[in-house]
Scaffold this motif. Structure first.
Motif, PDB file in Angstrom:
ATOM      1  N   ASN A  18     -37.895 107.018   9.781  1.00 39.46           N
ATOM      2  CA  ASN A  18     -37.179 107.294  11.020  1.00 39.46           C
ATOM      3  C   ASN A  18     -36.112 108.357  10.829  1.00 39.46           C
ATOM      4  OD1 ASN A  18     -38.379 105.779  12.975  1.00 39.46           O
ATOM      5  ND2 ASN A  18     -37.299 103.911  12.388  1.00 39.46           N
ATOM      6  N   LYS A  19     -35.388 108.224   9.719  1.00 39.09           N
ATOM      7  CA  LYS A  19     -34.316 109.167   9.429  1.00 39.09           C
ATOM      8  C   LYS A  19     -34.902 110.576   9.252  1.00 39.09           C
ATOM      9  CE  LYS A  19     -30.388 109.280   6.395  1.00 39.09           C
ATOM     10  NZ  LYS A  19     -29.943 108.873   5.068  1.00 39.09           N
ATOM     11  N   TYR A  20     -36.032 110.639   8.573  1.00 42.86           N
ATOM     12  CA  TYR A  20     -36.699 111.908   8.316  1.00 42.86           C
ATOM     13  C   TYR A  20     -37.158 112.551   9.626  1.00 42.86           C
ATOM     14  CZ  TYR A  20     -40.552 114.998   7.069  1.00 42.86           C
ATOM     15  OH  TYR A  20     -41.411 116.059   6.986  1.00 42.86           O
ATOM     16  N   ILE A  21     -37.774 111.726  10.488  1.00 43.18           N
ATOM     17  CA  ILE A  21     -38.271 112.258  11.758  1.00 43.18           C
ATOM     18  C   ILE A  21     -37.106 112.714  12.644  1.00 43.18           C
ATOM     19  CG2 ILE A  21     -39.491 111.647  13.904  1.00 43.18           C
ATOM     20  CD1 ILE A  21     -41.281 109.825  12.159  1.00 43.18           C
ATOM     21  N   THR A  22     -36.047 111.931  12.674  1.00 43.40           N
ATOM     22  CA  THR A  22     -34.883 112.301  13.475  1.00 43.40           C
ATOM     23  C   THR A  22     -34.313 113.639  13.010  1.00 43.40           C
ATOM     24  OG1 THR A  22     -34.403 109.955  13.624  1.00 43.40           O
ATOM     25  CG2 THR A  22     -32.662 111.447  14.342  1.00 43.40           C
ATOM     26  N   ARG A  23     -34.148 113.782  11.700  1.00 45.57           N
ATOM     27  CA  ARG A  23     -33.627 115.019  11.121  1.00 45.57           C
ATOM     28  C   ARG A  23     -34.519 116.211  11.512  1.00 45.57           C
ATOM     29  NH1 ARG A  23     -29.346 117.782   8.814  1.00 45.57           N
ATOM     30  NH2 ARG A  23     -30.071 119.206   7.192  1.00 45.57           N
ATOM     31  N   LYS A  24     -35.820 115.963  11.472  1.00 44.73           N
ATOM     32  CA  LYS A  24     -36.770 117.020  11.801  1.00 44.73           C
ATOM     33  C   LYS A  24     -36.602 117.488  13.244  1.00 44.73           C
ATOM     34  CE  LYS A  24     -41.315 117.066  12.035  1.00 44.73           C
ATOM     35  NZ  LYS A  24     -42.721 116.652  11.809  1.00 44.73           N
ATOM     36  N   ILE A  25     -36.454 116.522  14.157  1.00 48.28           N
ATOM     37  CA  ILE A  25     -36.301 116.870  15.579  1.00 48.28           C
ATOM     38  C   ILE A  25     -34.982 117.607  15.808  1.00 48.28           C
ATOM     39  CG2 ILE A  25     -36.044 115.902  17.907  1.00 48.28           C
ATOM     40  CD1 ILE A  25     -37.996 113.664  16.967  1.00 48.28           C
ATOM     41  N   ILE A  26     -33.933 117.154  15.120  1.00 50.05           N
ATOM     42  CA  ILE A  26     -32.634 117.825  15.254  1.00 50.05           C
ATOM     43  C   ILE A  26     -32.735 119.277  14.797  1.00 50.05           C
ATOM     44  CG2 ILE A  26     -30.288 117.895  14.297  1.00 50.05           C
ATOM     45  CD1 ILE A  26     -30.359 114.798  14.301  1.00 50.05           C
TER      46      ILE A  26
END
Ligand code: C2E
Ligand code: MG
Ligand code: MG
Ligand code: MG
Length: 276
Positions: A18-26
């Motif tokens: 989740n953290k990885y995906i969130t960072r990617k979207i940001i």
């Protein structure tokens, strides 16, 4: 209990994902604004003749100073830009900026140098790539022989298409280099057939050069390049010992912190002045 541990592990990985995906979207969203807000810029690192220690070219490297996120490394944002397709627009901007700057330096009477620009596979395989390069050369007025494109071995997965693109670039008079050589997919047989000009030995091999038990690999790669009449460049040279051994093995060119870090354009211009 093992069962509980399994569950915890799952939650742990899930949280990480989740953290990885969130960072990617940001990053994706911030990157969308980066170009219009002029947060992207290029730095330049000299390429050195290991024998004479004179400058024999430069590599343009992308930098991003995000107003929201601070400094983001290309190692982090370029893979994301490749995934989202943003690399097409960004790559065009990089190419145009590097060609334009090189032409301006030439017009100022500074010594002529070839600029190497990194091109991602996705950009290289984009249907319009050769035309894009041609258009940028035309627009900026840079003589094609002062441009080199660096691509990685992953282009060899689509060998026929890639060969067509490489031939198109050669017809334009632009040089091509295989970056991070030795880490990827090249078969020696294919390498012989490819219309390329340069191989750039990956830093991981250069790190090994100081170790007498490991340096034979570097020697093999250099000899391979020379036998195929390619120009051979070593990346990531950090000390004098590495430079001396590479030079002794007939590797003609090198880049690395030993000579210079990548620097901003005004500082690079000063470096060019010292060459004239
Ligand atoms: P690369 O093309 O293999 O570039 C070499 C990297 O090694 C650069 O990192 C450079 O700053 C660094 N380097 C140079 N000399 C030394 C040294 O002596 N020691 C160490 N430790 N490092 C050294 P950078 O600028 O962070 O770029 C990382 C990668 O990001 C590049 O690897 C390239 O694959 C990609 N990249 C950078 N700019 C662009 C671009 O404009 N377009 C594309 N598609 N990729 C880019
Ligand atoms: Mg490179
Ligand atoms: Mg490289
Ligand atoms: Mg590399």
């Amino acid at each position: 209990l093992a069962k509980d541990r399994g569950k915890n592990n799952f939650q742990y990985y899930n949280a990480k994902l989740n953290k990885y995906i969130t960072r990617k979207i940001i990053i994706e969203n911030a990157l969308r604004k980066a170009m219009e807000n002029e947060e992207l810029y290029l730095v330049y690192q000299p390429k050195i003749d290991l024998h004479t220690r004179e400058m024999r070219g430069m590599e343009a490297l992308l930098r991003w100073e995000s107003s929201e996120l601070g400094t983001i490394s290309p190692a982090e944002f370029i893979p994301i830009a490749e995934e989202t397709g943003q690399i097409i627009a960004i790559g065009k901007w990089v190419l145009k900026t590097a060609c334009k700057r090189n032409k301006e330096w030439q017009q100022k009477g500074l010594p002529f140098q070839c600029v190497s620009v990194n091109v991602s596979v996705r950009q290289f395989q984009h249907s319009d790539f050769v035309n894009t390069v041609e258009g940028i050369l035309h627009e900026t007025g840079l003589n094609p022989r002062f441009l080199e494109l660096e691509i990685t071995e992953s282009i060899m997965q689509n060998i026929n298409e890639s060969t067509t693109v490489l031939k198109g670039l050669r017809e334009l008079g632009v040089k091509t280099s295989i970056d991070d050589f030795g880490t990827g997919y090249s078969s020696l047989h294919i390498l012989r057939e490819l219309p390329i000009d340069t191989i750039k030995i990956d830093k991981s091999f250069i790190d090994d050069v100081a170790d007498s038990a490991k340096r034979s690999m570097v020697r093999t790669i250099i000899d391979l390049g020379l036998n195929l009449n390619l120009s051979v460049v070593a990346e990531g040279i950090e000390n004098e010992q590495q430079a001396k051994i590479l030079s002794r093995y007939k590797c003609r060119f090198g880049q690395g912190y030993l000579f210079s870090r990548p620097v901003k354009e005004d500082e690079f211009e000063k470096l060019l002045h010292t060459q004239s």
